[in-house]
Scaffold this motif. Structure first.
Motif, mmCIF file in Angstrom:
data_model
loop_
_atom_site.group_PDB
_atom_site.id
_atom_site.type_symbol
_atom_site.label_atom_id
_atom_site.label_comp_id
_atom_site.label_asym_id
_atom_site.label_seq_id
_atom_site.Cartn_x
_atom_site.Cartn_y
_atom_site.Cartn_z
ATOM 1 N N SER A 10 -2.364 -0.940 5.869
ATOM 2 C CA SER A 10 -2.675 -0.978 4.440
ATOM 3 C C SER A 10 -3.961 -1.756 4.234
ATOM 4 C CB SER A 10 -1.525 -1.600 3.644
ATOM 5 O OG SER A 10 -1.322 -2.935 4.028
ATOM 6 N N SER A 85 -3.420 7.616 0.739
ATOM 7 C CA SER A 85 -3.179 7.330 2.153
ATOM 8 C C SER A 85 -4.123 8.192 2.978
ATOM 9 C CB SER A 85 -1.724 7.640 2.525
ATOM 10 O OG SER A 85 -0.846 6.731 1.910
ATOM 11 N N LYS A 103 -2.696 3.030 3.925
ATOM 12 C CA LYS A 103 -2.558 3.099 2.470
ATOM 13 C C LYS A 103 -3.646 2.250 1.838
ATOM 14 C CE LYS A 103 0.873 2.791 -1.214
ATOM 15 N NZ LYS A 103 2.282 2.497 -1.561
#
Lengths: 107, 119
Positions: A10, A85, A103
């Protein structure tokens, strides 16, 4: 089979920033690497193929680079619509393998 | 405009069968290799199978070999995935995808169809 390790899982960045996502293959994939963007609830969309070729209609702020086992996707001047994503994908010996995804959020 | 429209998904019990279809339009279907890619809920993408433009060659991921069969009808511009002996781990959204000519990347994707394997 070739494994793909994608990082980071992320990422949070500010509008206008430049971000980089990386993928490492377990062996040489000879530039057989693509990048996709998937927005929530939508199908994936091709961004980059052959490691560094921009797919038709994709904004030029997206770019791909790399060779051998190491590849990266760079997004310049981050926009709000880039929240999504991102997945890498390799092709070797008739087998396709995707990375685990990154992400991307706006800070 | 290229369009890929999947159908045939639903809820099925473990061990049963299901057949997915993907209707293609807006391009010469018989010129392109095609594939199925799946995505389990909240998970990443997983390639399932590929078929050559003329149907003469097929390739599968190990976990579906012997259970799934990819096929195509070029006269109907339709791609299929016959799924037998379904398992709970096959639960996913299944996407039909077109492969770039001479490039190993998927340039168009359908909207996806959900397959849930549960008793």
């Amino acid at each position: 089979d070739i494994q793909m390790t994608q990082s980071p899982a992320s990422l949070s960045a500010s509008l206008g920033e430049t971000v980089t996502i990386e993928c490492r293959a377990s062996e040489d994939i000879y530039n057989g690497l693509a990048w996709y963007q998937q927005k929530p609830g939508k199908s994936p969309q091709l961004l980059i193929y052959n490691a560094n070729s921009l797919h038709t209609g994709v904004p030029s702020r997206f770019s791909g680079s790399g060779s051998g086992t190491q590849y990266s996707l760079k997004i310049n001047s981050l926009q709000s619509e880039d929240v999504a994503s991102y997945f890498c994908q390799q092709y070797y010996d008739y087998i396709f393998t995707f990375g685990s995804g990154t992400k991307l959020e706006i800070k | 405009e290229v369009q890929l429209v999947e159908s045939g998904g639903g809820l099925v019990q473990p061990g049963r069968s299901l057949k997915l279809s993907c209707a293609a339009s807006g391009f010469t279907f018989s010129d392109y290799n095609m594939a199925w890619v799946r995505q389990a809920p909240k998970k990443g993408l997983e390639w399932v199978a590929t078929i050559s433009y003329d149907g003469s060659s097929t390739y599968y991921r190990d976990s579906v070999k012997g259970r799934f069969t990819i096929s195509r009808d070029n006269a109907k511009s339709t791609l299929y995935l016959q799924m037998d002996s379904l398992r709970s781990e096959d639960t996913a959204t299944y996407y039909c995808a077109r492969l770039l000519i001479l490039r190993p990347a998927f340039d168009y994707w359908g909207q996806g169809v959900m397959v849930t394997v549960s008793s």
